[in-house]
Design a protein around this motif. Structure first.
Motif, PDB file in Angstrom:
ATOM      1  N   ARG A   1       0.835  -1.214   0.000  1.00 11.24           N
ATOM      2  CA  ARG A   1       0.000   0.000   0.000  1.00 11.24           C
ATOM      3  C   ARG A   1       0.862   1.252   0.000  1.00 11.24           C
ATOM      4  NH1 ARG A   1      -3.685  -2.919   3.465  1.00 11.24           N
ATOM      5  NH2 ARG A   1      -2.551  -2.165   5.297  1.00 11.24           N
ATOM      6  N   ARG A   2       2.038   1.146   0.631  1.00 12.43           N
ATOM      7  CA  ARG A   2       2.920   2.298   0.751  1.00 12.43           C
ATOM      8  C   ARG A   2       3.755   2.515  -0.517  1.00 12.43           C
ATOM      9  NH1 ARG A   2       5.184   0.688   4.964  1.00 12.43           N
ATOM     10  NH2 ARG A   2       7.144  -0.119   4.133  1.00 12.43           N
ATOM     11  N   VAL A   3       4.331   1.445  -1.060  1.00 10.72           N
ATOM     12  CA  VAL A   3       5.312   1.622  -2.134  1.00 10.72           C
ATOM     13  C   VAL A   3       4.769   1.311  -3.522  1.00 10.72           C
ATOM     14  CG1 VAL A   3       7.164   1.059  -0.529  1.00 10.72           C
ATOM     15  CG2 VAL A   3       6.282  -0.732  -2.034  1.00 10.72           C
ATOM     16  N   ALA A   4       3.695   0.511  -3.605  1.00  9.13           N
ATOM     17  CA  ALA A   4       3.192   0.108  -4.932  1.00  9.13           C
ATOM     18  C   ALA A   4       1.694  -0.127  -4.869  1.00  9.13           C
ATOM     19  CB  ALA A   4       3.910  -1.152  -5.409  1.00  9.13           C
ATOM     20  N   PRO A   5       0.912   0.931  -4.630  1.00 10.81           N
ATOM     21  CA  PRO A   5      -0.533   0.760  -4.447  1.00 10.81           C
ATOM     22  C   PRO A   5      -1.258   0.240  -5.676  1.00 10.81           C
ATOM     23  CG  PRO A   5       0.053   3.086  -4.616  1.00 10.81           C
ATOM     24  CD  PRO A   5       1.335   2.335  -4.491  1.00 10.81           C
ATOM     25  N   ASP A   6      -0.626   0.302  -6.854  1.00 12.64           N
ATOM     26  CA  ASP A   6      -1.292  -0.164  -8.071  1.00 12.64           C
ATOM     27  C   ASP A   6      -1.183  -1.678  -8.269  1.00 12.64           C
ATOM     28  OD1 ASP A   6      -2.032   2.415  -8.688  1.00 12.64           O
ATOM     29  OD2 ASP A   6      -0.247   2.784  -9.931  1.00 12.64           O
TER      30      ASP A   6
ATOM     31  N   GLY B   1       4.596 -12.765  -9.092  1.00 12.72           N
ATOM     32  CA  GLY B   1       4.043 -11.922 -10.141  1.00 12.72           C
ATOM     33  C   GLY B   1       3.599 -10.576  -9.584  1.00 12.72           C
ATOM     34  N   GLY B   2       3.920  -9.499 -10.276  1.00 12.19           N
ATOM     35  CA  GLY B   2       3.640  -8.148  -9.792  1.00 12.19           C
ATOM     36  C   GLY B   2       4.856  -7.542  -9.138  1.00 12.19           C
ATOM     37  N   LEU B   3       5.519  -8.304  -8.267  1.00 12.49           N
ATOM     38  CA  LEU B   3       6.729  -7.806  -7.617  1.00 12.49           C
ATOM     39  C   LEU B   3       7.936  -7.879  -8.546  1.00 12.49           C
ATOM     40  CD1 LEU B   3       6.481  -9.259  -3.999  1.00 12.49           C
ATOM     41  CD2 LEU B   3       5.510  -7.154  -4.934  1.00 12.49           C
ATOM     42  N   THR B   4       7.861  -8.680  -9.581  1.00 10.29           N
ATOM     43  CA  THR B   4       9.006  -8.854 -10.476  1.00 10.29           C
ATOM     44  C   THR B   4       9.420  -7.552 -11.143  1.00 10.29           C
ATOM     45  OG1 THR B   4       7.464  -9.526 -12.215  1.00 10.29           O
ATOM     46  CG2 THR B   4       8.544 -11.280 -10.963  1.00 10.29           C
ATOM     47  N   ARG B   5       8.517  -6.570 -11.212  1.00 13.35           N
ATOM     48  CA  ARG B   5       8.822  -5.317 -11.909  1.00 13.35           C
ATOM     49  C   ARG B   5       9.012  -4.140 -10.961  1.00 13.35           C
ATOM     50  NH1 ARG B   5       4.556  -3.881 -15.370  1.00 13.35           N
ATOM     51  NH2 ARG B   5       3.122  -5.338 -14.372  1.00 13.35           N
ATOM     52  N   LEU B   6       9.088  -4.420  -9.648  1.00  8.60           N
ATOM     53  CA  LEU B   6       9.325  -3.333  -8.705  1.00  8.60           C
ATOM     54  C   LEU B   6      10.767  -2.834  -8.817  1.00  8.60           C
ATOM     55  CD1 LEU B   6       7.718  -4.287  -5.261  1.00  8.60           C
ATOM     56  CD2 LEU B   6       7.022  -2.466  -6.826  1.00  8.60           C
ATOM     57  N   PRO B   7      10.996  -1.510  -8.748  1.00  5.47           N
ATOM     58  CA  PRO B   7      12.384  -1.009  -8.719  1.00  5.47           C
ATOM     59  C   PRO B   7      13.062  -1.416  -7.423  1.00  5.47           C
ATOM     60  CG  PRO B   7      10.799   0.773  -8.400  1.00  5.47           C
ATOM     61  CD  PRO B   7      10.000  -0.426  -8.761  1.00  5.47           C
ATOM     62  N   PRO B   8      14.391  -1.458  -7.413  1.00  2.00           N
ATOM     63  CA  PRO B   8      15.131  -1.986  -6.255  1.00  2.00           C
ATOM     64  C   PRO B   8      14.795  -1.310  -4.931  1.00  2.00           C
ATOM     65  CG  PRO B   8      16.597  -1.771  -8.138  1.00  2.00           C
ATOM     66  CD  PRO B   8      15.295  -1.137  -8.546  1.00  2.00           C
ATOM     67  N   ASP B   9      14.591   0.018  -4.930  1.00  2.00           N
ATOM     68  CA  ASP B   9      14.334   0.682  -3.657  1.00  2.00           C
ATOM     69  C   ASP B   9      12.997   0.262  -3.056  1.00  2.00           C
ATOM     70  OD1 ASP B   9      13.068   2.000  -5.788  1.00  2.00           O
ATOM     71  OD2 ASP B   9      13.009   3.918  -4.720  1.00  2.00           O
ATOM     72  N   LYS B  10      11.994   0.099  -3.913  1.00  2.00           N
ATOM     73  CA  LYS B  10      10.681  -0.325  -3.422  1.00  2.00           C
ATOM     74  C   LYS B  10      10.702  -1.793  -3.016  1.00  2.00           C
ATOM     75  CE  LYS B  10       7.989   3.200  -5.815  1.00  2.00           C
ATOM     76  NZ  LYS B  10       6.842   3.488  -6.721  1.00  2.00           N
ATOM     77  N   MET B  11      11.429  -2.613  -3.778  1.00  2.00           N
ATOM     78  CA  MET B  11      11.559  -4.015  -3.406  1.00  2.00           C
ATOM     79  C   MET B  11      12.228  -4.137  -2.040  1.00  2.00           C
ATOM     80  SD  MET B  11      11.101  -7.214  -3.888  1.00  2.00           S
ATOM     81  CE  MET B  11      10.620  -7.350  -5.612  1.00  2.00           C
ATOM     82  N   ALA B  12      13.224  -3.304  -1.769  1.00  2.00           N
ATOM     83  CA  ALA B  12      13.923  -3.353  -0.489  1.00  2.00           C
ATOM     84  C   ALA B  12      12.960  -3.084   0.665  1.00  2.00           C
ATOM     85  CB  ALA B  12      15.073  -2.347  -0.469  1.00  2.00           C
ATOM     86  N   GLU B  13      12.013  -2.164   0.472  1.00  2.00           N
ATOM     87  CA  GLU B  13      11.038  -1.873   1.521  1.00  2.00           C
ATOM     88  C   GLU B  13      10.111  -3.054   1.759  1.00  2.00           C
ATOM     89  OE1 GLU B  13       9.083   1.910   1.927  1.00  2.00           O
ATOM     90  OE2 GLU B  13      10.310   2.763   0.315  1.00  2.00           O
ATOM     91  N   VAL B  14       9.687  -3.697   0.676  1.00  2.00           N
ATOM     92  CA  VAL B  14       8.808  -4.858   0.809  1.00  2.00           C
ATOM     93  C   VAL B  14       9.536  -5.990   1.537  1.00  2.00           C
ATOM     94  CG1 VAL B  14       7.553  -6.642  -0.470  1.00  2.00           C
ATOM     95  CG2 VAL B  14       7.419  -4.265  -1.219  1.00  2.00           C
ATOM     96  N   LEU B  15      10.786  -6.232   1.151  1.00  2.00           N
ATOM     97  CA  LEU B  15      11.557  -7.293   1.794  1.00  2.00           C
ATOM     98  C   LEU B  15      11.801  -6.998   3.268  1.00  2.00           C
ATOM     99  CD1 LEU B  15      14.220  -8.078  -0.978  1.00  2.00           C
ATOM    100  CD2 LEU B  15      12.138  -9.354  -0.437  1.00  2.00           C
ATOM    101  N   ASP B  16      12.069  -5.742   3.585  1.00  2.00           N
ATOM    102  CA  ASP B  16      12.294  -5.374   4.983  1.00  2.00           C
ATOM    103  C   ASP B  16      11.037  -5.621   5.815  1.00  2.00           C
ATOM    104  OD1 ASP B  16      13.999  -4.019   7.055  1.00  2.00           O
ATOM    105  OD2 ASP B  16      12.290  -2.638   7.035  1.00  2.00           O
ATOM    106  N   SER B  17       9.889  -5.266   5.267  1.00  2.00           N
ATOM    107  CA  SER B  17       8.632  -5.461   5.989  1.00  2.00           C
ATOM    108  C   SER B  17       8.335  -6.939   6.189  1.00  2.00           C
ATOM    109  CB  SER B  17       7.487  -4.793   5.211  1.00  2.00           C
ATOM    110  OG  SER B  17       6.269  -4.902   5.904  1.00  2.00           O
TER     111      SER B  17
END
Length: 276
Positions: free
Chosen positions: A166-171, A231-247
């Motif tokens: 919801r924070r980094v990739a609401p779409d 699927g869906g996360l495969t196209r996240l940029p590295p900074d947003k992916m890092a936030e998802v992984l941290d959470s």
């Protein structure tokens, strides 16, 4: 799963096979995909082989060759069809014969098979067109057997993913409510679409559903290794992916540094009618 996890079922949106950018994005890190995605139960492989008239197998959406290698190890000859050249190249390096095409457009050139399988990929295929193509390439009595993993994610992990996305990739389509109860219930619409697609061809027996229950315990590192392949996360940029992984990592830490995932691997299967 169709969209987020091995995606996440989202019955309200367009059918998954229309999401071509996501369907063809998994090759961004084929090595990670092959390393992190779980294989299928041996009992599933053995039952499909035993119920088929021979051992010549077509693997639709073969990816990096995870299930193809399992069927090869069980004595089958396997040809893969995969739309992503990066995934196909990885599979070929591991001795899986793969042709690059969307299955709906793939040309079989008169070849026939004893079984058409698809490991957590049939949702990327048009359910009616794909079943009709399978009927075209199967021998009479041949078996169509797409199968999917159904993981029951811990509620803590689902909540952490929902908060981060919801924070980094609401779409990105992700409805945590679908996974807060029974994962099998969340997959039910997908399995119904697959079965209905098979029925609509008029060329198969009534579809059956086979289920294989198992579980896997992931360390924090193993789960975070798999997460970027969804699927869906495969196209996240590295900074947003890092936030998802941290959470997600924080949620697994709260579970003691590991998470046990109950899985059910489900096969929707039917045989090609002798007169079709």
């Amino acid at each position: 799963m169709p969209t987020l996890s091995q995606g996440q079922p989202d019955e309200s949106g367009p059918e998954p096979h229309l999401h071509r950018q996501t369907a063809e994005s998994f090759g961004v890190d084929a090595e990670r995909y092959d390393r992190a995605r779980p294989p299928y139960p041996e009992a599933l492989v053995d039952r499909i082989i035993a119920a088929s008239p021979g051992r010549h197998v077509l693997d639709v959406g073969a990816g990096t060759g995870i299930e193809a290698r399992q069927f090869q190890a069980a004595g089958c000859t396997v040809l893969g069809v995969e739309p992503d050249e990066r995934m196909a190249a990885f599979a070929r390096r591991n001795r899986v014969d793969v042709e690059v095409a969307r299955f709906e457009a793939w040309e079989p050139a008169g070849r026939q098979f004893d079984a058409v399988i698809s490991g957590t990929a049939w949702h990327w295929v048009d359910p009616v067109v794909g079943a009709a193509k399978a009927a075209r390439v199967l021998r009479p009595g041949g078996r169509l057997a797409p199968f999917h993993h159904v993981p029951q994610l811990p509620a803590e992990v689902v909540d952490a993913l929902a908060t981060a996305l919801r924070r980094v990739a609401p779409d990105i389509p992700f409805n945590p409510g679908l996974l807060s109860g029974s994962a099998m219930d969340a997959y039910r619409p997908l399995f119904a679409r697959i079965a209905d697609g098979i029925r609509q061809t008029g060329r198969f027996s009534e579809p059956e559903q086979w289920r294989f229950a198992w579980e896997r315990t992931y360390t924090r590192e193993e789960w975070l290794d798999q997460l970027p392949t969804f699927g869906g996360l495969t196209r996240l940029p590295p900074d947003k992916m890092a936030e998802v992984l941290d959470s997600a990592g924080t949620a697994i830490d709260r579970l003691g540094g590991h998470a046990t995932m109950p899985y059910t691997s489900v096969v929707i299967t039917s045989t090609r009618s002798p007169t079709a």
